[in-house]
Design a protein around this motif. Structure first.
Motif, PDB file in Angstrom:
ATOM      1  N   TRP A   1       0.833  -1.196   0.000  1.00  0.00           N
ATOM      2  CA  TRP A   1       0.000   0.000   0.000  1.00  0.00           C
ATOM      3  C   TRP A   1       0.877   1.260   0.000  1.00  0.00           C
ATOM      4  O   TRP A   1       0.562   2.243  -0.668  1.00  0.00           O
ATOM      5  CB  TRP A   1      -0.943  -0.004   1.198  1.00  0.00           C
ATOM      6  CG  TRP A   1      -1.773   1.242   1.311  1.00  0.00           C
ATOM      7  CD1 TRP A   1      -1.766   2.150   2.323  1.00  0.00           C
ATOM      8  CD2 TRP A   1      -2.749   1.709   0.375  1.00  0.00           C
ATOM      9  NE1 TRP A   1      -2.661   3.164   2.081  1.00  0.00           N
ATOM     10  CE2 TRP A   1      -3.277   2.914   0.887  1.00  0.00           C
ATOM     11  CE3 TRP A   1      -3.221   1.243  -0.856  1.00  0.00           C
ATOM     12  CZ2 TRP A   1      -4.255   3.648   0.216  1.00  0.00           C
ATOM     13  CZ3 TRP A   1      -4.190   1.972  -1.525  1.00  0.00           C
ATOM     14  CH2 TRP A   1      -4.695   3.155  -0.996  1.00  0.00           C
ATOM     15  N   PHE A   2       1.994   1.234   0.741  1.00  0.00           N
ATOM     16  CA  PHE A   2       2.934   2.357   0.737  1.00  0.00           C
ATOM     17  C   PHE A   2       3.378   2.650  -0.699  1.00  0.00           C
ATOM     18  O   PHE A   2       3.372   3.805  -1.142  1.00  0.00           O
ATOM     19  CB  PHE A   2       4.140   2.035   1.618  1.00  0.00           C
ATOM     20  CG  PHE A   2       5.214   3.087   1.602  1.00  0.00           C
ATOM     21  CD1 PHE A   2       5.173   4.163   2.476  1.00  0.00           C
ATOM     22  CD2 PHE A   2       6.278   2.998   0.705  1.00  0.00           C
ATOM     23  CE1 PHE A   2       6.171   5.135   2.457  1.00  0.00           C
ATOM     24  CE2 PHE A   2       7.270   3.961   0.676  1.00  0.00           C
ATOM     25  CZ  PHE A   2       7.219   5.035   1.558  1.00  0.00           C
ATOM     26  N   ASP A   3       3.756   1.608  -1.431  1.00  0.00           N
ATOM     27  CA  ASP A   3       4.193   1.799  -2.820  1.00  0.00           C
ATOM     28  C   ASP A   3       3.072   2.363  -3.685  1.00  0.00           C
ATOM     29  O   ASP A   3       3.310   3.216  -4.549  1.00  0.00           O
ATOM     30  CB  ASP A   3       4.687   0.470  -3.408  1.00  0.00           C
ATOM     31  CG  ASP A   3       6.039   0.052  -2.845  1.00  0.00           C
ATOM     32  OD1 ASP A   3       6.771   0.931  -2.345  1.00  0.00           O
ATOM     33  OD2 ASP A   3       6.364  -1.156  -2.900  1.00  0.00           O
ATOM     34  N   THR A   4       1.839   1.892  -3.445  1.00  0.00           N
ATOM     35  CA  THR A   4       0.697   2.408  -4.199  1.00  0.00           C
ATOM     36  C   THR A   4       0.498   3.895  -3.934  1.00  0.00           C
ATOM     37  O   THR A   4       0.286   4.692  -4.862  1.00  0.00           O
ATOM     38  CB  THR A   4      -0.589   1.638  -3.823  1.00  0.00           C
ATOM     39  OG1 THR A   4      -0.436   0.269  -4.173  1.00  0.00           O
ATOM     40  CG2 THR A   4      -1.803   2.212  -4.549  1.00  0.00           C
ATOM     41  N   VAL A   5       0.594   4.272  -2.666  1.00  0.00           N
ATOM     42  CA  VAL A   5       0.438   5.684  -2.298  1.00  0.00           C
ATOM     43  C   VAL A   5       1.544   6.534  -2.920  1.00  0.00           C
ATOM     44  O   VAL A   5       1.282   7.607  -3.484  1.00  0.00           O
ATOM     45  CB  VAL A   5       0.425   5.841  -0.762  1.00  0.00           C
ATOM     46  CG1 VAL A   5       0.520   7.315  -0.365  1.00  0.00           C
ATOM     47  CG2 VAL A   5      -0.843   5.229  -0.180  1.00  0.00           C
ATOM     48  N   ILE A   6       2.778   6.059  -2.854  1.00  0.00           N
ATOM     49  CA  ILE A   6       3.913   6.813  -3.400  1.00  0.00           C
ATOM     50  C   ILE A   6       3.758   7.002  -4.906  1.00  0.00           C
ATOM     51  O   ILE A   6       4.027   8.084  -5.451  1.00  0.00           O
ATOM     52  CB  ILE A   6       5.254   6.105  -3.069  1.00  0.00           C
ATOM     53  CG1 ILE A   6       5.480   6.080  -1.563  1.00  0.00           C
ATOM     54  CG2 ILE A   6       6.413   6.803  -3.769  1.00  0.00           C
ATOM     55  CD1 ILE A   6       5.377   7.427  -0.883  1.00  0.00           C
ATOM     56  N   GLU A   7       3.300   5.945  -5.592  1.00  0.00           N
ATOM     57  CA  GLU A   7       3.060   6.070  -7.025  1.00  0.00           C
ATOM     58  C   GLU A   7       1.930   7.057  -7.300  1.00  0.00           C
ATOM     59  O   GLU A   7       2.002   7.853  -8.236  1.00  0.00           O
ATOM     60  CB  GLU A   7       2.729   4.697  -7.633  1.00  0.00           C
ATOM     61  CG  GLU A   7       3.904   3.740  -7.690  1.00  0.00           C
ATOM     62  CD  GLU A   7       5.077   4.295  -8.485  1.00  0.00           C
ATOM     63  OE1 GLU A   7       4.847   4.912  -9.539  1.00  0.00           O
ATOM     64  OE2 GLU A   7       6.224   4.109  -8.045  1.00  0.00           O
ATOM     65  N   THR A   8       0.901   7.011  -6.478  1.00  0.00           N
ATOM     66  CA  THR A   8      -0.246   7.906  -6.669  1.00  0.00           C
ATOM     67  C   THR A   8       0.160   9.369  -6.502  1.00  0.00           C
ATOM     68  O   THR A   8      -0.239  10.229  -7.298  1.00  0.00           O
ATOM     69  CB  THR A   8      -1.369   7.558  -5.674  1.00  0.00           C
ATOM     70  OG1 THR A   8      -1.777   6.201  -5.873  1.00  0.00           O
ATOM     71  CG2 THR A   8      -2.572   8.472  -5.864  1.00  0.00           C
ATOM     72  N   VAL A   9       0.957   9.663  -5.480  1.00  0.00           N
ATOM     73  CA  VAL A   9       1.333  11.059  -5.223  1.00  0.00           C
ATOM     74  C   VAL A   9       2.544  11.497  -6.044  1.00  0.00           C
ATOM     75  O   VAL A   9       2.840  12.694  -6.131  1.00  0.00           O
ATOM     76  CB  VAL A   9       1.585  11.333  -3.725  1.00  0.00           C
ATOM     77  CG1 VAL A   9       0.360  10.990  -2.909  1.00  0.00           C
ATOM     78  CG2 VAL A   9       2.796  10.558  -3.216  1.00  0.00           C
ATOM     79  N   GLY A  10       3.263  10.537  -6.645  1.00  0.00           N
ATOM     80  CA  GLY A  10       4.334  10.876  -7.569  1.00  0.00           C
ATOM     81  C   GLY A  10       5.564  11.513  -6.945  1.00  0.00           C
ATOM     82  O   GLY A  10       6.110  12.469  -7.501  1.00  0.00           O
ATOM     83  N   ILE A  11       6.026  10.986  -5.804  1.00  0.00           N
ATOM     84  CA  ILE A  11       7.201  11.579  -5.143  1.00  0.00           C
ATOM     85  C   ILE A  11       8.290  10.546  -4.848  1.00  0.00           C
ATOM     86  O   ILE A  11       9.114  10.759  -3.958  1.00  0.00           O
ATOM     87  CB  ILE A  11       6.808  12.299  -3.829  1.00  0.00           C
ATOM     88  CG1 ILE A  11       6.031  11.342  -2.917  1.00  0.00           C
ATOM     89  CG2 ILE A  11       6.038  13.574  -4.102  1.00  0.00           C
ATOM     90  CD1 ILE A  11       5.870  11.856  -1.510  1.00  0.00           C
ATOM     91  N   ARG A  12       8.308   9.448  -5.588  1.00  0.00           N
ATOM     92  CA  ARG A  12       9.288   8.406  -5.289  1.00  0.00           C
ATOM     93  C   ARG A  12      10.721   8.936  -5.364  1.00  0.00           C
ATOM     94  O   ARG A  12      11.585   8.544  -4.570  1.00  0.00           O
ATOM     95  CB  ARG A  12       9.123   7.217  -6.253  1.00  0.00           C
ATOM     96  CG  ARG A  12      10.032   6.051  -5.897  1.00  0.00           C
ATOM     97  CD  ARG A  12       9.697   4.808  -6.692  1.00  0.00           C
ATOM     98  NE  ARG A  12       8.371   4.297  -6.389  1.00  0.00           N
ATOM     99  CZ  ARG A  12       8.062   3.586  -5.319  1.00  0.00           C
ATOM    100  NH1 ARG A  12       8.982   3.319  -4.405  1.00  0.00           N
ATOM    101  NH2 ARG A  12       6.833   3.147  -5.134  1.00  0.00           N
TER     102      ARG A  12
END
Length: 260
Positions: free
Chosen positions: A133-144
């Motif tokens: 879920w963390f990875d999904t959120v990071i991809e969604t917000v675009g700040i990896r």
């Protein structure tokens, strides 16, 4: 005026309910009625805006729903739990585990990296975040590519993305956003609003945003309008022109009073 089903039909799941909520400050002639019998359902998976002139009660309503303030009378339910019946420890746990917050001023810890800020609530609770879920959120917000940066190394829009990721990563039942684009330029603000909209549409997140901006409100599924502590109107599938029309209608009595 009572809004009970959010216009979404009786089958919609309700994330939070407000019933006959009243909030007063002061006593006697100096008493101010910030909320005056508000009833409202916040539908799960929807992006709702709360609007109204300064002093209308919109921030007070959000604070009562988010367990940051206590109403004078009435009830607030998060799911099936009535907040007024919870003890202090239970309220603290509820705010930590089931409510997300996004503020105008970002509220990031300056000495922590973006990633450390995002997982801070889980760290405080001594829980490891769900990495998928963390990875999904990071991809969604675009700040990896910004996870190792500290807040002073990020733009305002990037800081707000970090704040939104922090609110989402714990999978709260509901996220409250208080003027989340107030400190952003128009492009960054639009990106943040689109992110909030996609969080609701794509991931079923329930989001409630206080705003004074008709453009921001046009990104939502529903706008609830407050005046003098009461719900006076609402719009579903709003656009900027429709929001401005309601706001003009609301301000007409104020203008007439000023001319007298």
């Amino acid at each position: 005026m009572t809004m009970t089903d959010g216009g979404a039909g009786t089958s919609a799941r309700v994330a939070a309910r407000v019933r006959d909520l009243t909030k007063t400050y002061g006593k006697g002639d100096a008493m101010v009625r910030a909320l005056d019998g508000v009833s409202l359902d916040l539908v799960a998976g929807e992006f709702t805006a709360i609007m109204g002139p300064s002093g209308s009660g919109k921030s007070t309503l959000m604070h009562c729903c988010a367990a940051l303030d206590t109403a004078t009378s009435g009830e607030v339910f998060l799911g099936d739990r009535e907040l007024g019946r919870l003890k202090d420890k239970e309220l603290t746990r509820l705010r930590r585990d089931e409510i997300g917050f996004v503020f105008q001023s970002f509220n990031l810890v300056p000495t922590l990296s973006a990633e450390e800020n995002i997982v801070l609530p889980q760290s405080i609770a001594r829980r490891k975040p769900d990495r998928e879920w963390f990875d999904t959120v990071i991809e969604t917000v675009g700040i990896r590519d910004r996870l190792s940066h500290r807040p002073n190394q990020l733009s305002g829009g990037q800081q707000q993305r970090v704040a939104i990721a922090r609110a989402l990563v714990g999978r709260p039942a509901i996220v409250f956003a208080d003027e989340p684009t107030g400190n952003l330029d128009s492009q960054s603000g639009a990106e943040v609003l689109d992110l909030l909209r996609r969080s609701a549409a794509d991931h079923g997140q329930t989001i409630v945003m206080v705003t004074h901006d008709p453009v921001a409100a046009s990104y939502t599924d529903r706008v609830v309008f407050l005046a003098d502590g009461r719900i006076v109107d609402e719009l579903r599938r709003p656009d900027r022109e429709g929001v401005l029309e309601v706001m003009a209608r609301m301000s007409a009595p104020l203008a007439a009073d000023a001319e007298r």
